[in-house]
Scaffold this motif. Structure first.
Motif, PDB file in Angstrom:
ATOM      1  N   ALA A   1       0.842  -1.088   0.104  1.00  0.00           N
ATOM      2  CA  ALA A   1      -0.034  -0.169  -0.103  1.00  0.00           C
ATOM      3  C   ALA A   1       0.807   1.252   0.178  1.00  0.00           C
ATOM      4  O   ALA A   1       1.999   1.256   0.453  1.00  0.00           O
ATOM      5  CB  ALA A   1      -0.979   0.109   1.162  1.00  0.00           C
ATOM      6  N   PHE A   2       0.522   2.287  -0.563  1.00  0.00           N
ATOM      7  CA  PHE A   2       1.166   3.648  -0.544  1.00  0.00           C
ATOM      8  C   PHE A   2       1.301   4.214   0.861  1.00  0.00           C
ATOM      9  O   PHE A   2       0.365   4.109   1.541  1.00  0.00           O
ATOM     10  CB  PHE A   2       0.421   4.461  -1.525  1.00  0.00           C
ATOM     11  N   SER A   3       2.423   4.758   0.999  1.00  0.00           N
ATOM     12  CA  SER A   3       2.420   5.539   2.233  1.00  0.00           C
ATOM     13  C   SER A   3       1.948   6.610   2.134  1.00  0.00           C
ATOM     14  O   SER A   3       1.486   7.226   1.023  1.00  0.00           O
ATOM     15  CB  SER A   3       4.119   5.644   2.533  1.00  0.00           C
ATOM     16  N   ALA A   4       1.621   7.238   3.451  1.00  0.00           N
ATOM     17  CA  ALA A   4       1.069   8.739   3.453  1.00  0.00           C
ATOM     18  C   ALA A   4       1.812   9.743   2.606  1.00  0.00           C
ATOM     19  O   ALA A   4       1.304  10.358   1.870  1.00  0.00           O
ATOM     20  CB  ALA A   4       0.900   9.133   4.938  1.00  0.00           C
ATOM     21  N   SER A   5       3.131   9.690   2.481  1.00  0.00           N
ATOM     22  CA  SER A   5       4.048  10.647   1.817  1.00  0.00           C
ATOM     23  C   SER A   5       3.706  10.452   0.265  1.00  0.00           C
ATOM     24  O   SER A   5       3.614  11.325  -0.496  1.00  0.00           O
ATOM     25  CB  SER A   5       5.375  10.439   2.195  1.00  0.00           C
ATOM     26  N   VAL A   6       3.525   9.350  -0.218  1.00  0.00           N
ATOM     27  CA  VAL A   6       3.114   8.923  -1.656  1.00  0.00           C
ATOM     28  C   VAL A   6       1.938   9.442  -2.073  1.00  0.00           C
ATOM     29  O   VAL A   6       1.765  10.323  -3.086  1.00  0.00           O
ATOM     30  CB  VAL A   6       3.636   7.321  -1.903  1.00  0.00           C
ATOM     31  N   THR A   7       0.921   9.362  -1.220  1.00  0.00           N
ATOM     32  CA  THR A   7      -0.671   9.459  -1.330  1.00  0.00           C
ATOM     33  C   THR A   7      -0.638  11.180  -1.320  1.00  0.00           C
ATOM     34  O   THR A   7      -1.340  11.620  -2.297  1.00  0.00           O
ATOM     35  CB  THR A   7      -1.327   8.966  -0.323  1.00  0.00           C
ATOM     36  N   ASP A   8       0.098  11.733  -0.654  1.00  0.00           N
ATOM     37  CA  ASP A   8       0.311  13.132  -0.802  1.00  0.00           C
ATOM     38  C   ASP A   8       0.834  13.937  -1.943  1.00  0.00           C
ATOM     39  O   ASP A   8       0.238  14.896  -2.373  1.00  0.00           O
ATOM     40  CB  ASP A   8       0.993  13.641   0.680  1.00  0.00           C
ATOM     41  N   LEU A   9       1.846  13.353  -2.337  1.00  0.00           N
ATOM     42  CA  LEU A   9       2.478  13.628  -3.629  1.00  0.00           C
ATOM     43  C   LEU A   9       1.725  13.437  -4.583  1.00  0.00           C
ATOM     44  O   LEU A   9       1.592  14.200  -5.508  1.00  0.00           O
ATOM     45  CB  LEU A   9       3.689  12.809  -3.784  1.00  0.00           C
ATOM     46  N   LEU A  10       0.897  12.305  -4.934  1.00  0.00           N
ATOM     47  CA  LEU A  10      -0.165  12.209  -5.989  1.00  0.00           C
ATOM     48  C   LEU A  10      -1.152  13.071  -5.862  1.00  0.00           C
ATOM     49  O   LEU A  10      -1.697  13.691  -7.001  1.00  0.00           O
ATOM     50  CB  LEU A  10      -0.654  10.644  -5.912  1.00  0.00           C
ATOM     51  N   GLU A  11      -1.811  13.403  -4.622  1.00  0.00           N
ATOM     52  CA  GLU A  11      -2.980  14.465  -4.499  1.00  0.00           C
ATOM     53  C   GLU A  11      -2.280  15.803  -4.832  1.00  0.00           C
ATOM     54  O   GLU A  11      -3.124  16.475  -5.549  1.00  0.00           O
ATOM     55  CB  GLU A  11      -3.391  14.368  -3.079  1.00  0.00           C
ATOM     56  N   LYS A  12      -1.075  16.057  -4.576  1.00  0.00           N
ATOM     57  CA  LYS A  12      -0.742  17.408  -5.006  1.00  0.00           C
ATOM     58  C   LYS A  12      -0.486  17.680  -6.504  1.00  0.00           C
ATOM     59  O   LYS A  12      -0.528  18.582  -6.843  1.00  0.00           O
ATOM     60  CB  LYS A  12       0.989  17.727  -4.409  1.00  0.00           C
ATOM     61  N   ASN A  13      -0.131  16.473  -7.321  1.00  0.00           N
ATOM     62  CA  ASN A  13      -0.179  16.665  -8.782  1.00  0.00           C
ATOM     63  C   ASN A  13      -1.555  16.261  -9.305  1.00  0.00           C
ATOM     64  O   ASN A  13      -1.647  16.097 -10.456  1.00  0.00           O
ATOM     65  CB  ASN A  13       0.832  15.536  -8.996  1.00  0.00           C
ATOM     66  N   ASN A  14      -2.599  16.485  -8.439  1.00  0.00           N
ATOM     67  CA  ASN A  14      -3.908  16.405  -8.961  1.00  0.00           C
ATOM     68  C   ASN A  14      -4.245  15.011  -9.615  1.00  0.00           C
ATOM     69  O   ASN A  14      -4.953  14.798 -10.915  1.00  0.00           O
ATOM     70  CB  ASN A  14      -4.227  17.648 -10.053  1.00  0.00           C
ATOM     71  N   MET A  15      -4.003  13.900  -8.755  1.00  0.00           N
ATOM     72  CA  MET A  15      -4.090  12.553  -9.399  1.00  0.00           C
ATOM     73  C   MET A  15      -4.901  11.903  -8.221  1.00  0.00           C
ATOM     74  O   MET A  15      -4.617  12.056  -7.056  1.00  0.00           O
ATOM     75  CB  MET A  15      -2.723  11.939  -9.469  1.00  0.00           C
ATOM     76  N   GLU A  16      -5.877  11.193  -8.707  1.00  0.00           N
ATOM     77  CA  GLU A  16      -6.860  10.442  -8.024  1.00  0.00           C
ATOM     78  C   GLU A  16      -6.537   8.767  -7.971  1.00  0.00           C
ATOM     79  O   GLU A  16      -6.182   8.313  -8.951  1.00  0.00           O
ATOM     80  CB  GLU A  16      -8.321  10.563  -8.171  1.00  0.00           C
ATOM     81  N   GLU A  17      -6.608   8.412  -6.805  1.00  0.00           N
ATOM     82  CA  GLU A  17      -6.377   6.903  -6.692  1.00  0.00           C
ATOM     83  C   GLU A  17      -7.676   5.933  -6.468  1.00  0.00           C
ATOM     84  O   GLU A  17      -8.481   6.642  -5.755  1.00  0.00           O
ATOM     85  CB  GLU A  17      -5.402   6.649  -5.470  1.00  0.00           C
ATOM     86  N   GLU A  18      -7.577   4.772  -6.845  1.00  0.00           N
ATOM     87  CA  GLU A  18      -8.667   3.930  -6.802  1.00  0.00           C
ATOM     88  C   GLU A  18      -8.034   2.481  -6.862  1.00  0.00           C
ATOM     89  O   GLU A  18      -7.272   2.224  -7.883  1.00  0.00           O
ATOM     90  CB  GLU A  18      -9.829   4.199  -7.601  1.00  0.00           C
ATOM     91  N   GLU A  19      -8.449   1.201  -6.204  1.00  0.00           N
ATOM     92  CA  GLU A  19      -8.046   0.200  -6.113  1.00  0.00           C
ATOM     93  C   GLU A  19      -8.892  -0.626  -7.348  1.00  0.00           C
ATOM     94  O   GLU A  19     -10.187  -0.305  -7.484  1.00  0.00           O
ATOM     95  CB  GLU A  19      -8.069  -0.500  -5.009  1.00  0.00           C
ATOM     96  N   ILE A  20      -8.202  -1.692  -7.887  1.00  0.00           N
ATOM     97  CA  ILE A  20      -8.967  -2.490  -8.782  1.00  0.00           C
ATOM     98  C   ILE A  20      -8.257  -3.858  -8.882  1.00  0.00           C
ATOM     99  O   ILE A  20      -7.080  -4.120  -8.634  1.00  0.00           O
ATOM    100  CB  ILE A  20      -8.866  -1.828 -10.343  1.00  0.00           C
ATOM    101  N   ASN A  21      -9.353  -4.893  -8.867  1.00  0.00           N
ATOM    102  CA  ASN A  21      -8.956  -6.173  -9.027  1.00  0.00           C
ATOM    103  C   ASN A  21      -9.110  -7.014 -10.305  1.00  0.00           C
ATOM    104  O   ASN A  21     -10.347  -6.993 -10.756  1.00  0.00           O
ATOM    105  CB  ASN A  21      -9.541  -7.123  -7.833  1.00  0.00           C
TER     106      ASN A  21
END
Length: 483
Positions: A199-219
């Motif tokens: 799973a992404f760390s809080a730091s990675v999630t924060d960086l993605l959000e700052k770059n205007n990127m949204e995350e979602e899981e998929i199987n």
């Protein structure tokens, strides 16, 4: 009588001289005071970014080139509305706000006192001590609480019984907000599950959000397809193999212009022939075992590698030291892809003294630790796209051989490394209309000039050199004393 007259004349002459010198002194004093007042008046009109030099620890008021370039190119009006009592705002936030907004005449600052105007909070759906960044043209806005700028160490309460701000994220929050409200699009990243992924760390999630990127899981086993709104499919350190159907789905997605990002796991596990086969099709063959580097390593630990970074263009954006640390890394050798429409290149490698180490062997060579394969569409696909009058896209397959690139234990412990900067660049490189504006928070911890694992030269400079100077000084003193 004549002598008295001469005496009186001398006294009058002396007084005249005194008054003359006194007038010069008074004039000089008034001139200095006038100059001082003028300088203060001019200084009072100067912008904050020129008036104050940043002498803070860790340079929390320093603004990077990334933000400066974004603000220089800003062509839309942006408003920073601060919902707080100005007199009660932390000086660090206030100073940085003034310095940052002074860099662009497109930014205006508006203050709203929540005590005098409580209805403004409800109308804007914000709370007190919040900065609302908005753009009238795009009609987009985003709120930045003060707690996201002065980040508190939550764990300090349990260890010390008190809380204090441990990081300052003013630039990161402001630049991300300006980029978000002025941008017309948002990217969607899907990360896979079902294969023991991390799973992404809080730091990675924060960086993605700052770059205007949204995350979602998929199987992928459950869905059987990749969503149409997927801009990047991320496989983060899978420890088990993907299925043949998933491998075929990924190849089809790449061939149609999709982007896939694979980060190999450092954990030893079962064989992954389908995942390895996908990499081989795109010109990347996984090396057996773990990678060691006899030349570029951390204090003699051969499995803690400082790779040679050969990234260029957007992937090298913002990198200054090229110091990236990888631990327990896998490795790859680049081979010929299965198709002429695929080109592969490495952006991160070991030195020539790299080794692929297993229990039974040590194979020397230069190994790729990060590579990108770009797939252009075939002639048949090109004709179909031309008939449909749609833009052609290139498939992009990024592989990083070590999940430690974004491991929080490394990125948090070594804040001066550029692991997250390189990672952000490899993500942004998948999109033509995305610039990496993710800026990490700056530590507020007190820094000390310490030296760990001092060598012979360090010991000589710290101990022996002062001792030699002291002995020499005593000898000279004793010689002069006897003389």
């Amino acid at each position: 009588m004549k002598e008295k007259i001469n005496h009186i004349k001398r006294l009058l002459l002396e007084k005249k001289t005194i008054w003359k010198h006194g007038g010069y002194s008074a004039g000089a004093i008034l001139l200095v005071i006038g100059i001082a007042v003028l300088i203060n008046m001019i200084a009072g009109k100067m912008p904050e970014n020129i008036l104050h030099l940043d002498v803070s620890d860790n340079r929390i008021y320093e603004i990077t080139d990334t933000s400066r370039e974004l603000l220089e190119d800003l062509d839309q009006k942006v408003t920073f509305t601060v919902f707080a009592e100005k007199a009660s705002v932390d000086d660090r936030i206030l100073t940085f706000l003034e310095r940052y907004t002074a860099l662009s005449d497109q930014i205006s600052v508006k203050w709203v006192d929540p005590v005098l105007h409580p209805s403004e909070l409800t109308e804007n759906n914000v709370e007190a001590d919040t900065i609302l960044v908005s753009c009238e043209k795009t009609e987009k806005s985003t709120a930045i609480p003060f707690t996201d700028i002065l980040v508190t160490d939550e764990y300090s309460y349990y260890t010390t019984g008190s809380t204090a701000a441990s990081e300052f994220d003013g630039e990161g929050q402001f630049t991300s907000a300006v980029n978000y409200v002025t941008s017309e699009s948002q990217k969607k990243i899907y990360y896979t599950t079902g294969h023991g992924e991390s799973a992404f760390s809080a730091s990675v999630t924060d960086l993605l959000e700052k770059n205007n990127m949204e995350e979602e899981e998929i199987n992928l086993l459950m869905t059987g397809q990749i969503p149409e709104d997927c801009d990047l499919l991320f496989l983060y350190a899978p420890t088990t193999d993907i299925s043949e159907d998933e491998a075929a789905l990924l190849k089809e997605y790449l061939a149609s212009g999709g982007s896939v990002y694979l980060m190999l796991s450092s954990e030893g596990g079962e064989d992954t022939p389908n995942l390895d086969g996908l990499m081989q099709d795109y010109g990347m063959t996984r090396a057996e075992g773990y990678i060691a580097d006899m030349s570029r390593n951390y204090q003699g630990n051969y499995y803690y590698i400082f790779p040679e970074i050969s990234a260029y263009d957007e992937m090298a954006e913002g990198l200054s030291s090229n110091m990236v640390l990888l631990t327990n890394s896998r490795g790859m050798t680049l081979t010929d892809p299965e198709s002429d429409t695929i080109t592969v290149s490495s952006f991160m490698d070991t030195s020539e003294q790299g080794y692929a180490v297993t229990q039974d062997s040590q194979t020397e060579g230069t190994y790729s630790l990060g590579a990108v394969a770009v797939q252009t569409q075939s002639a048949e696909d090109t004709e179909e796209e031309e008939e449909g009058e749609e833009d052609l896209k290139e498939g992009r397959f990024t592989v990083v051989a070590a999940d430690s690139l974004i491991n929080a234990q490394i990125t948090d412990a070594f804040s001066t490394l550029e692991n997250l900067d390189l990672f952000s660049n490899t993500i942004s490189a998948n999109f033509e209309d995305v610039q990496n504006v993710a800026i990490e928070p700056k530590s507020l911890e007190v820094t000390y000039n310490t030296m760990q694992h001092a060598g012979i030269l360090s010991i000589a400079l710290i101990i022996f050199l002062p001792l030699v100077i002291l002995v020499f000084g005593l000898a000279r003193w004793w010689k002069r004393r006897k003389a």
